[in-house]
Each structure stands twice: as structure tokens, then as C-alpha cells.
Design an enzyme around this catalytic site. Sequence first.
Site, PDB file in Angstrom:
ATOM      1  N   LYS A 238       0.846  -1.197   0.000  1.00  0.00           N
ATOM      2  CA  LYS A 238       0.000   0.000   0.000  1.00  0.00           C
ATOM      3  C   LYS A 238       0.877   1.242   0.000  1.00  0.00           C
ATOM      4  O   LYS A 238       1.470   1.618   1.014  1.00  0.00           O
ATOM      5  CB  LYS A 238      -0.915   0.035   1.226  1.00  0.00           C
ATOM      6  CG  LYS A 238      -1.994   1.099   1.053  1.00  0.00           C
ATOM      7  CD  LYS A 238      -2.409   1.769   2.328  1.00  0.00           C
ATOM      8  CE  LYS A 238      -1.482   2.829   2.822  1.00  0.00           C
ATOM      9  NZ  LYS A 238      -1.381   4.042   1.966  1.00  0.00           N
TER      10      LYS A 238
ATOM     11  N   GLU B 146      10.305   1.164  10.155  1.00  0.00           N
ATOM     12  CA  GLU B 146      11.283   2.190   9.757  1.00  0.00           C
ATOM     13  C   GLU B 146      10.604   3.530   9.988  1.00  0.00           C
ATOM     14  O   GLU B 146       9.785   3.957   9.165  1.00  0.00           O
ATOM     15  CB  GLU B 146      11.657   2.027   8.274  1.00  0.00           C
ATOM     16  CG  GLU B 146      12.322   0.713   7.936  1.00  0.00           C
ATOM     17  CD  GLU B 146      13.780   0.653   8.382  1.00  0.00           C
ATOM     18  OE1 GLU B 146      14.311   1.691   8.829  1.00  0.00           O
ATOM     19  OE2 GLU B 146      14.357  -0.433   8.290  1.00  0.00           O
TER      20      GLU B 146
ATOM     21  N   CYS C 118      13.773  10.861   6.308  1.00  0.00           N
ATOM     22  CA  CYS C 118      13.944  10.443   7.709  1.00  0.00           C
ATOM     23  C   CYS C 118      15.401  10.603   8.117  1.00  0.00           C
ATOM     24  O   CYS C 118      15.711  10.733   9.292  1.00  0.00           O
ATOM     25  CB  CYS C 118      13.507   8.999   7.877  1.00  0.00           C
ATOM     26  SG  CYS C 118      14.312   7.917   6.697  1.00  0.00           S
TER      27      CYS C 118
ATOM     28  N   GLU D  90      10.788  16.328  13.893  1.00  0.00           N
ATOM     29  CA  GLU D  90      11.312  16.226  12.533  1.00  0.00           C
ATOM     30  C   GLU D  90      10.880  17.473  11.778  1.00  0.00           C
ATOM     31  O   GLU D  90       9.680  17.773  11.721  1.00  0.00           O
ATOM     32  CB  GLU D  90      10.656  15.035  11.828  1.00  0.00           C
ATOM     33  CG  GLU D  90      11.361  13.744  11.988  1.00  0.00           C
ATOM     34  CD  GLU D  90      10.784  12.678  11.058  1.00  0.00           C
ATOM     35  OE1 GLU D  90       9.572  12.418  11.110  1.00  0.00           O
ATOM     36  OE2 GLU D  90      11.565  12.107  10.287  1.00  0.00           O
TER      37      GLU D  90
HETATM   38  P1  NAP Z   1       2.761   8.545   7.636  1.00  0.00           P
HETATM   39  O1  NAP Z   1       1.739   9.601   7.708  1.00  0.00           O
HETATM   40  O2  NAP Z   1       3.048   7.757   8.848  1.00  0.00           O
HETATM   41  O3  NAP Z   1       2.308   7.597   6.432  1.00  0.00           O
HETATM   42  C1  NAP Z   1       3.074   6.498   6.036  1.00  0.00           C
HETATM   43  C2  NAP Z   1       2.166   5.443   5.466  1.00  0.00           C
HETATM   44  O4  NAP Z   1       1.274   5.007   6.484  1.00  0.00           O
HETATM   45  C3  NAP Z   1       1.301   5.930   4.318  1.00  0.00           C
HETATM   46  O5  NAP Z   1       1.183   4.924   3.351  1.00  0.00           O
HETATM   47  C4  NAP Z   1      -0.019   6.185   5.005  1.00  0.00           C
HETATM   48  O6  NAP Z   1      -1.141   6.091   4.143  1.00  0.00           O
HETATM   49  C5  NAP Z   1      -0.033   5.032   5.990  1.00  0.00           C
HETATM   50  N1  NAP Z   1      -1.018   5.205   7.042  1.00  0.00           N
HETATM   51  C6  NAP Z   1      -1.534   6.352   7.542  1.00  0.00           C
HETATM   52  N2  NAP Z   1      -2.489   6.068   8.451  1.00  0.00           N
HETATM   53  C7  NAP Z   1      -2.566   4.719   8.525  1.00  0.00           C
HETATM   54  C8  NAP Z   1      -3.395   3.822   9.277  1.00  0.00           C
HETATM   55  N3  NAP Z   1      -4.322   4.258  10.131  1.00  0.00           N
HETATM   56  N4  NAP Z   1      -3.241   2.502   9.091  1.00  0.00           N
HETATM   57  C9  NAP Z   1      -2.327   2.044   8.209  1.00  0.00           C
HETATM   58  N5  NAP Z   1      -1.531   2.845   7.455  1.00  0.00           N
HETATM   59  C10 NAP Z   1      -1.643   4.167   7.643  1.00  0.00           C
HETATM   60  O7  NAP Z   1       4.159   9.090   7.173  1.00  0.00           O
HETATM   61  P2  NAP Z   1       4.487  10.010   5.921  1.00  0.00           P
HETATM   62  O8  NAP Z   1       4.112  11.394   6.274  1.00  0.00           O
HETATM   63  O9  NAP Z   1       3.932   9.398   4.681  1.00  0.00           O
HETATM   64  O10 NAP Z   1       6.060   9.836   5.835  1.00  0.00           O
HETATM   65  C11 NAP Z   1       6.925  10.617   6.545  1.00  0.00           C
HETATM   66  C12 NAP Z   1       7.435   9.855   7.755  1.00  0.00           C
HETATM   67  O11 NAP Z   1       8.080   8.659   7.326  1.00  0.00           O
HETATM   68  C13 NAP Z   1       8.492  10.634   8.487  1.00  0.00           C
HETATM   69  O12 NAP Z   1       8.277  10.513   9.866  1.00  0.00           O
HETATM   70  C14 NAP Z   1       9.773   9.942   8.074  1.00  0.00           C
HETATM   71  O13 NAP Z   1      10.824  10.085   8.992  1.00  0.00           O
HETATM   72  C15 NAP Z   1       9.337   8.533   7.940  1.00  0.00           C
HETATM   73  N6  NAP Z   1      10.265   7.767   7.103  1.00  0.00           N
HETATM   74  C16 NAP Z   1      11.064   6.853   7.703  1.00  0.00           C
HETATM   75  C17 NAP Z   1      11.971   6.134   6.933  1.00  0.00           C
HETATM   76  C18 NAP Z   1      12.878   5.131   7.575  1.00  0.00           C
HETATM   77  O14 NAP Z   1      13.421   4.314   6.837  1.00  0.00           O
HETATM   78  N7  NAP Z   1      13.061   5.132   8.871  1.00  0.00           N
HETATM   79  C19 NAP Z   1      12.049   6.354   5.562  1.00  0.00           C
HETATM   80  C20 NAP Z   1      11.210   7.305   4.983  1.00  0.00           C
HETATM   81  C21 NAP Z   1      10.305   7.999   5.777  1.00  0.00           C
HETATM   82  P3  NAP Z   1      -1.868   7.406   3.568  1.00  0.00           P
HETATM   83  O15 NAP Z   1      -0.937   7.990   2.591  1.00  0.00           O
HETATM   84  O16 NAP Z   1      -3.085   6.879   2.970  1.00  0.00           O
HETATM   85  O17 NAP Z   1      -2.123   8.306   4.743  1.00  0.00           O
END
Ligand code: NAP
Length: 484
Positions: A181, A257, A291, A388
Site C-alpha cells: 500500500k 522504519e 527520515c 522532525e
Molecule cells: P505517515 O503519515 O506515517 O504515512 C506512512 C504510510 O502510512 C502511508 O502509506 C499512510 O497512508 C499510511 N497510514 C496512515 N495512516 C494509517 C493507518 N491508520 N493505518 C495504516 N496505514 C496508515 O508518514 P508520511 O508522512 O507518509 O512519511 C513521513 C514519515 O516517514 C516521516 O516521519 C519519516 O521520517 C518517515 N520515514 C522513515 C523512513 C525510515 O526508513 N526510517 C524512511 C522514509 C520515511 P496514507 O498515505 O493513505 O495516509
Amino acid sequence: MNERETLDKVPTGLFIGGEWRDSSNGATTDVEDPATGETLTTVSSATAEDGKAALDAAVAAQHDWAATAPRERAEILRSAFDLITERADYFAMLMTLEMGKPLAQSKGEVTYGAEFFRWFSEEVVRIAGRWATSPDGNTRLMTMKQPVGPVLMITPWNFPLAMGTRKIGPAIAAGCTMVVKPAQQTPLTMLALADLMAEVGLPAGVLNVISTHDTGEVMEPLIGDDRLRKLTFTGSTPIGKMLVKQSADQLLRVSMELGGNAPFLVFADADLDKAVEGAMLAKMRNMGEACTAANRFLVHESVADEFATRFAEKMAAEKVGRGTEDGVTVGPLIDAKQRDKVAELVDDATSRGASVVTGGSTTGDKGYFFEPTVLTDVSADADLFREEIFGPVAPISTFSEDEKAIQMANDTEYGLVAYAFTTDLGRMIRVSEGLEFGMVGINQGIVSNPAAPFGGVKQSGFGREGGPEGIEEYLSVKYVGIAP
Ligand code: NAP
């Protein structure tokens, strides 16, 4: 291929059991260009019923897929690597359109993302167990590694290709089937990848891709489905914590992650040319929406002024604009919410006494742009030292003692990556050992590498992606005791 041709080529349905289909209730989601706020195209939005169909397909394919010869899985991954590389311009354009980063950076992500397929194509044939005699001599101990089983993969918007291939590559290598997804803001790259995987001969049902705007409603039943064996998530820490709780009922294998708050340490003996170059990479890759982005610059007081001046000159020379335009080095942020959050963090820091050396404001009459920004004299209690930033903003603070620098660096609930610049070997060792992070970059502003184990400690999550470690996340060890 121009922008329109690129968008016309990408499939917009749900990829389930090797076929493209519309959502069961006909729902769709608009995909927006963050540089203009306009709709690029519309994709199908999965329902819970579609989610179940995707898992049905993954479950149905699991047995036969696990039984394929390692070489067969390796060849599929290798062919996919070759074809993504051949179509680098197409994938790069898609990413720039839906996510905003400049084309040159999107091409960099294509190289990085594809490399996980090449790396894991080489790892497939090295999956092995061991053989031993028990200490009392009465039993032979044999271990084998088997695929974990169907996996649910949830990925973020900031690296639309690489955050997927970093999971899909090892899962294919290990013999797992999967439901992916992608983030609803950036589904196009993953849909294009699904198409390509079918083209290189990945059997139907091994990879299923569903985009949805009813994220929770579609994901929660899958996480609760007793046929699912593993959940792997890349995204924010709050959502990650919620998913770990959801996965507890089934005791799923889980990889997380999550977010980061990377310190970037510049010691008095650092090569400042390298430190400034590293700072640009660590801060400006992906407009700071990574990240791994340097979130806190901690600089020895004897070199802080010079570092800030040289860093600010480079930041001020960046060209902000739509990622498809020539010469642009800084694209828009992903959406209005993210841009406004960055602005709030800068306002909070300046209200607590920080000085703006360059940048400091939103820019552009449409889209979600923010100026490359350097702040000095940032107080330790400023919000952007805790949260962040996820934008092109570099806050600088100073230190005088090594121990204090390490203490400041570790003063965060996150533990993904830290960077340190020094020319002293002893200091490199002491600092690397003292930093409470899953990864440390010494004299370099980028650590991501398909051959290395990427991952964090503390609230940055657990599990490793890439390297020889990456495939283990998708394998279970079985021990067989044999009486001779
Ligand atoms: P996010 O809001 O947590 O969303 C990530 C994923 O989770 C999206 O596909 C999102 O879907 C999904 N999601 C949201 N609500 C959910 C729920 N209730 N149940 C299941 N899935 C759900 O994060 P983001 O804003 O996309 O990404 C930024 C974050 O990712 C930052 O905190 C960054 O540090 C972190 N990140 C970490 C790494 C690593 O390797 N450590 C790498 C890249 C990014 P929707 O799009 O439909 O909301």
C-alpha cells in the site's frame, strides 16, 4: 516522453492477482502536483473488500512461490533491475510529478531504488541454514530458512520507489508474497512498478498493489487477518506505534522504519569543505523531507561562524522551483500542511531568539515551496530540535566539549542516523560508539546504501532494510533435530 505521455502510460487501477481492476465501489483518489496544487491524474481507491481480495491473491500464490528455485527469483529481480534502469527517465518523471523533487534527485532515487533489486538478486542464492552435532553427540541439528509468508507493506510518500523496492526486493528474494500500500499522495510510481514486475514475469499474486484513501479501514482488517504473517512499515512514529499495537493480536513479525531527528556534528578538526558539502547532502536531499535529513547542526564553537557562513552561501545559491524545470535544485514540499508546519517551526525558533542567516519564508504564488533556510543561535528548547522538520531548514547550535556534543546529539527519543565530521581517528571511534543511533555517517552526508543495514533504534523503530541483514526480515529459521 513528456509529462502528459508519462501520466498516460501509468496504470491507475488496483493490481490484484496479476490483473488491473477498478475499486469495488468505483471510488477514486486525485493525485496532486505539489508544485502547482493541480490534479495530475486519478487512481482507484481500494475498499476493505479490495484489500481482502489482494490478500486472498497473495495467500493463494504463497505456496508455489516459496517453492520456486532461488535462481528463478534471482532472474526476475535482475530483469526488473535492468528494466527500471532502462526506463529511468519514465520513473524519474513520475516521481517528480507526484512528489515534487527535482528530476536529477528522482533519477538518483531510481538508481538507488533499482539497486535493491540487483543486490537481492545476488542474495537469493545465498540463503542457507547450518548443520551441527549437539554437545552430547546424540543429535544432529539442522536449520533451514523459509519464507515468512504473506507480507503487508505500507510505504510513505517521500521516496515513492526506493521505500517500496527496499521491502519488495528482499521479500521476492526470500519467497514471500505481498500486498503493497503506497502513500495516497504518491501511488503512481508503485503502480508503474507493479506493471513492470508483471512484464518481467513475476507470477500473478506475488505482488499486489492497492492504493486507497480509506487507509485505516482497509489496512486494519488486513493486519487482523490470520493469514497475514508479517507487517513492514515505513512512515511516521505515531502511525508506526499504532500499527505495532494492531499487529500484537496476531503477534505478526513486524519491521518499523520510523521517524528521525538526525544530529550533524562538526568538530573543531573537521575538514570544513567536506562538512559543508556533507551538510548540503544531509539537509537538502529530498528538500529535507527524509527520515535521514540532518535536523540539528551541532558545531564546535571555534568553527561555527565559518561553517554557518559557508553553508548559508550554498543554501542561498539553490534554485527553488518545479522539479521538472532545468536547473531547479529544490522542489516544493509535499502539501500545504507540511509547508505550514515548517513555517511554524521556523517562527517558533526565531521567537526564541534564533537568527535567520538565509531564507526563512514560504515562497512562490502556487504550490508548496519553502526557501532554503539557515538559522543560528537556536535555543535548545526550540521545537525544531525536538521534532522532525521535514523541510529545507538547517538550525545551528554550538558546543565546546566532545562529551557535551554527544550528549546533545543523543538527547532525542529518535535514533535513526547521526553524522559526524572529524579528521581524528580516535574521535571517530569514540563518537561512533557514543552515538545512540542505528546508523552513523562519518565525513559523509549520506548513509543510504543497498549493501548496508538501514534502520534505527529507540523510537525510530526496529528491523533492518538492505545488506545481508535485509533478507533475514523475510525468513523464518526452522530447526530440525535428527537422531542418527
Ligand atoms: P505517515 O503519515 O506515517 O504515512 C506512512 C504510510 O502510512 C502511508 O502509506 C499512510 O497512508 C499510511 N497510514 C496512515 N495512516 C494509517 C493507518 N491508520 N493505518 C495504516 N496505514 C496508515 O508518514 P508520511 O508522512 O507518509 O512519511 C513521513 C514519515 O516517514 C516521516 O516521519 C519519516 O521520517 C518517515 N520515514 C522513515 C523512513 C525510515 O526508513 N526510517 C524512511 C522514509 C520515511 P496514507 O498515505 O493513505 O495516509
